[in-house]
Design an enzyme around this catalytic site. Structure first.
Site, PDB file in Angstrom:
ATOM      1  N   TYR A   1     -10.306  -1.557  -0.253  1.00  0.00           N
ATOM      2  CA  TYR A   1      -8.907  -0.881  -0.834  1.00  0.00           C
ATOM      3  C   TYR A   1      -9.174   0.135  -1.470  1.00  0.00           C
ATOM      4  O   TYR A   1      -7.878   0.766  -0.517  1.00  0.00           O
ATOM      5  CB  TYR A   1      -9.173  -2.007  -1.728  1.00  0.00           C
ATOM      6  CG  TYR A   1      -7.378  -1.332  -2.379  1.00  0.00           C
ATOM      7  CD1 TYR A   1      -6.560  -2.049  -2.477  1.00  0.00           C
ATOM      8  CD2 TYR A   1      -7.309  -0.335  -3.974  1.00  0.00           C
ATOM      9  CE1 TYR A   1      -4.692  -1.790  -3.085  1.00  0.00           C
ATOM     10  CE2 TYR A   1      -5.929  -0.151  -4.182  1.00  0.00           C
ATOM     11  CZ  TYR A   1      -4.680  -0.380  -4.401  1.00  0.00           C
ATOM     12  OH  TYR A   1      -3.919  -0.063  -4.279  1.00  0.00           O
TER      13      TYR A   1
ATOM     14  N   GLY B   1      -8.204 -14.175  -6.588  1.00  0.00           N
ATOM     15  CA  GLY B   1      -7.936 -13.538  -5.955  1.00  0.00           C
ATOM     16  C   GLY B   1      -7.755 -13.710  -4.892  1.00  0.00           C
ATOM     17  O   GLY B   1      -7.654 -13.689  -4.094  1.00  0.00           O
ATOM     18  N   ALA B   2      -6.658 -14.290  -5.123  1.00  0.00           N
ATOM     19  CA  ALA B   2      -5.608 -14.130  -4.028  1.00  0.00           C
ATOM     20  C   ALA B   2      -3.923 -13.579  -3.709  1.00  0.00           C
ATOM     21  O   ALA B   2      -4.113 -13.806  -2.883  1.00  0.00           O
ATOM     22  CB  ALA B   2      -4.651 -15.790  -4.522  1.00  0.00           C
TER      23      ALA B   2
ATOM     24  N   ASP C   1       1.671  -3.836 -10.086  1.00  0.00           N
ATOM     25  CA  ASP C   1       1.162  -4.769 -10.150  1.00  0.00           C
ATOM     26  C   ASP C   1       1.641  -5.164 -11.494  1.00  0.00           C
ATOM     27  O   ASP C   1       2.422  -6.084 -12.689  1.00  0.00           O
ATOM     28  CB  ASP C   1      -0.075  -5.594  -9.888  1.00  0.00           C
ATOM     29  CG  ASP C   1      -0.434  -5.419  -8.631  1.00  0.00           C
ATOM     30  OD1 ASP C   1       0.827  -5.038  -7.733  1.00  0.00           O
ATOM     31  OD2 ASP C   1      -1.697  -5.716  -8.539  1.00  0.00           O
TER      32      ASP C   1
ATOM     33  N   GLU D   1      -7.779  -0.558 -15.376  1.00  0.00           N
ATOM     34  CA  GLU D   1      -8.493  -1.487 -13.537  1.00  0.00           C
ATOM     35  C   GLU D   1      -9.665  -0.053 -13.250  1.00  0.00           C
ATOM     36  O   GLU D   1     -10.565  -0.081 -12.529  1.00  0.00           O
ATOM     37  CB  GLU D   1      -7.505  -2.376 -12.721  1.00  0.00           C
ATOM     38  CG  GLU D   1      -7.397  -3.162 -13.686  1.00  0.00           C
ATOM     39  CD  GLU D   1      -7.049  -4.626 -11.888  1.00  0.00           C
ATOM     40  OE1 GLU D   1      -7.235  -3.934 -10.818  1.00  0.00           O
ATOM     41  OE2 GLU D   1      -6.144  -5.135 -12.284  1.00  0.00           O
TER      42      GLU D   1
ATOM     43  N   LEU E   1      -2.336 -12.173  -6.106  1.00  0.00           N
ATOM     44  CA  LEU E   1      -0.853 -12.526  -6.792  1.00  0.00           C
ATOM     45  C   LEU E   1      -1.739 -11.682  -8.419  1.00  0.00           C
ATOM     46  O   LEU E   1      -0.696 -12.177  -9.088  1.00  0.00           O
ATOM     47  CB  LEU E   1      -0.940 -14.275  -7.016  1.00  0.00           C
ATOM     48  CG  LEU E   1      -0.110 -14.846  -5.669  1.00  0.00           C
ATOM     49  CD1 LEU E   1      -0.031 -16.250  -6.132  1.00  0.00           C
ATOM     50  CD2 LEU E   1       0.533 -14.519  -4.956  1.00  0.00           C
ATOM     51  N   SER E   2      -2.030 -10.989  -8.082  1.00  0.00           N
ATOM     52  CA  SER E   2      -2.514  -9.880  -9.885  1.00  0.00           C
ATOM     53  C   SER E   2      -2.799 -10.754 -10.841  1.00  0.00           C
ATOM     54  O   SER E   2      -1.554 -10.251 -12.324  1.00  0.00           O
ATOM     55  CB  SER E   2      -0.826  -9.174  -9.923  1.00  0.00           C
ATOM     56  OG  SER E   2      -0.805  -8.250  -8.871  1.00  0.00           O
TER      57      SER E   2
ATOM     58  N   HIS F   1       1.072  -1.174   0.032  1.00  0.00           N
ATOM     59  CA  HIS F   1       0.243   0.100   0.410  1.00  0.00           C
ATOM     60  C   HIS F   1       0.719   1.137  -0.164  1.00  0.00           C
ATOM     61  O   HIS F   1       0.918   2.473   0.321  1.00  0.00           O
ATOM     62  CB  HIS F   1      -0.943  -0.251   1.367  1.00  0.00           C
ATOM     63  CG  HIS F   1      -1.891  -0.810   1.111  1.00  0.00           C
ATOM     64  ND1 HIS F   1      -3.372  -0.783   0.522  1.00  0.00           N
ATOM     65  CD2 HIS F   1      -2.543  -2.236   1.030  1.00  0.00           C
ATOM     66  CE1 HIS F   1      -3.907  -1.940   0.671  1.00  0.00           C
ATOM     67  NE2 HIS F   1      -3.539  -2.745   0.515  1.00  0.00           N
ATOM     68  N   THR F   2       2.534   1.271  -0.148  1.00  0.00           N
ATOM     69  CA  THR F   2       3.070   2.542  -0.862  1.00  0.00           C
ATOM     70  C   THR F   2       2.465   2.598  -2.200  1.00  0.00           C
ATOM     71  O   THR F   2       3.395   4.127  -2.480  1.00  0.00           O
ATOM     72  CB  THR F   2       4.366   1.456  -0.724  1.00  0.00           C
ATOM     73  OG1 THR F   2       4.348   1.038  -0.840  1.00  0.00           O
ATOM     74  CG2 THR F   2       4.812   1.772   1.233  1.00  0.00           C
TER      75      THR F   2
HETATM   76  C1  GLA Z   1      -2.755  -4.236  -4.877  1.00  0.00           C
HETATM   77  C2  GLA Z   1      -3.125  -3.262  -5.582  1.00  0.00           C
HETATM   78  C3  GLA Z   1      -1.592  -2.773  -5.806  1.00  0.00           C
HETATM   79  C4  GLA Z   1      -0.943  -2.086  -4.026  1.00  0.00           C
HETATM   80  C5  GLA Z   1      -0.867  -3.825  -3.508  1.00  0.00           C
HETATM   81  C6  GLA Z   1      -0.804  -3.408  -1.979  1.00  0.00           C
HETATM   82  O1  GLA Z   1      -2.242  -5.253  -5.417  1.00  0.00           O
HETATM   83  O2  GLA Z   1      -2.753  -3.345  -6.863  1.00  0.00           O
HETATM   84  O3  GLA Z   1      -1.391  -1.574  -7.066  1.00  0.00           O
HETATM   85  O4  GLA Z   1      -1.847  -1.283  -4.084  1.00  0.00           O
HETATM   86  O5  GLA Z   1      -2.550  -4.260  -3.843  1.00  0.00           O
HETATM   87  O6  GLA Z   1       0.099  -2.955  -1.737  1.00  0.00           O
END
Ligand code: GLA
Length: 402
Positions: free
Chosen positions: A234, A135-136, A185, A173, A138-139, A46-47
């Site tokens: 989020y 949904g885990a 991601d 997105e 892992l993008s 979350h940075t």
């Molecule tokens: C998700 C978001 C990212 C990032 C992370 C937290 O994966 O897609 O952009 O903010 O959460 O670090």
């Protein structure tokens, strides 16, 4: 130059399945096969949307897209992982958001954003599949967005660069799908390097690659805790960070120093104080972590990962009991020889551990013996390799084996 990815890090059975579906559905072989990887974030949570630092690596789980250009303006898609469901739309007409099912929107959004950024292309036939757990955390959705952008680049020789493919997928997105995610991601899915993590400055978008120390394993464990309310929580965290940046009169929380924070925190709402403290300390830890990883210091890296988890648990409040339990189980198997923390957006999903390779079986055993018994959930364990970013799949003749 086009990035080509080493086949040894790709599940060739998956590629084969995609090729066969393409040939049997469209009646000819695909001309292009593109992959884009998922990611695991080692530290820096979350940075990214606070203009800060992250340290992810791409993993050897991918989204695969087989494609051929069309002469007309039709885009036709087959989604293997959704029971071969199809979607079809026309580039010359309005491309609408689908309310009845979500998966087409990730692809429609990327196409809409490419067009709105001025890229021009005709239609395409596509088949999409992947093995990134959905949904885990892992993008898988970022990998899909990047794979689609990369596919249009390859099909139509678009002069779009990797950063713009990432920004385009993020915009899709944010604006089309409606999740306010940051840029981490998509950037790592584009820029990942084999055997390396990436230290990414999410303000300048500069990336420095950081070699993984020898004999180090990246072990991801999915808690299989269904992530509830992820998007709303989020977006709420993101809003709280923006409110806090406004309070400090800076563009983003990256600009708040510890001194500024300490001198003004008494005037800030108590929840926001915790959120800001997480972001400031996490940015600091991430920059330090890149240095420690370079030096191969897994012991100190482990301490930072523990601090990061603690900060996500108590200050950013994005962990859940099952995840905390999993982290405790793994931490006791690792001792002080490496680290473990939740990874990704939070509220369930996965934990990542960075450990000497000789500890992999001890970690697996500890998780298998204790996690289900303590939580009632079955874990999934992935021993991953840091992998290359999106590109054509190397050495594929693109001819189907029917
Ligand atoms: C998700 C978001 C990212 C990032 C992370 C937290 O994966 O897609 O952009 O903010 O959460 O670090």
């Amino acid at each position: 130059m086009t990035n080509k990815v080493n086949q040894s890090l790709i599940d060739m059975a998956l590629v084969d399945r995609v090729q066969k579906t393409f040939a049997s559905s469209y009646g000819h072989a695909p001309t292009h096969l593109v992959q884009a990887p998922g990611r695991v974030n080692l530290i820096g949570e979350h940075t990214d949307y606070n203009g800060g630092f992250v340290l992810p690596c791409a993993i050897n789980y991918q989204t695969i897209v087989a494609s051929t250009a069309r002469k007309d303006n039709l885009i036709r898609i087959i989604a293997v992982d959704y029971g071969n469901q199809t979607d079809e739309f026309d580039l010359s007409q309005e491309i609408a958001f689908q309310h009845d099912r979500m998966w087409p929107n990730y692809i429609r959004g990327v196409v809409v954003c490419l067009l709105s950024r001025g890229w021009s292309f005709a239609g395409a036939d596509l088949v999409v599949s992947g093995n990134i757990p959905q949904g885990a955390g892992l993008s898988s959705s970022a990998a899909l967005g990047v794979a689609i952008g990369q596919t249009f680049k390859e099909l139509y020789n678009l002069a779009i660069n990797g950063v713009d493919i990432a920004l385009n997928a993020q915009q899709a997105e944010n604006d089309f799908v409606g999740c306010n995610s940051g840029i981490m991601d998509q950037m790592i899915s584009v820029k990942g390097e084999q055997g390396r993590a990436l230290m990414l400055d999410c303000r300048s978008l500069e990336a420095q690659s950081v070699a993984m120390p020898n004999n180090t394993a990246v072990v991801i464990v999915n808690s299989n805790k269904k992530r509830g309310l992820v998007d709303s929580e989020y977006n709420a965290r993101r809003f709280q960070c923006e409110q806090s940046a406004a309070f400090f009169k800076v563009p983003a929380l990256r600009d708040v120093t510890l001194e500024m924070f300490e001198s003004k925190s008494a005037e800030l709402d108590s929840v926001l104080v915790k959120r800001v403290r997480h972001v400031i300390t996490e940015n600091h830890r991430t920059q330090l972590a890149a240095e420690l990883l370079r030096q191969g210091d897994l012991v100190k890296m482990g301490q930072l990962m523990a601090e990061s988890h603690h900060s996500m648990r108590y200050d950013f409040e994005i962990t859940v009991p099952e995840i905390d339990t999993l982290v405790e189980i793994i931490q006791s198997a690792i001792g002080d020889r490496g680290g473990v923390r939740m990874t990704g957006g939070g509220f369930g999903g996965c934990v990542v551990s960075l450990i000497p390779a000789d500890l992999v079986s001890a970690v697996k055993d500890a998780v298998e013996e204790n996690y289900e018994q303590q939580t009632g959930l079955e874990p999934s364990i992935y021993v991953c390799k840091a992998s290359g970013g999106a590109g054509l799949i190397q050495g594929m003749s693109a001819s189907p084996r029917l």
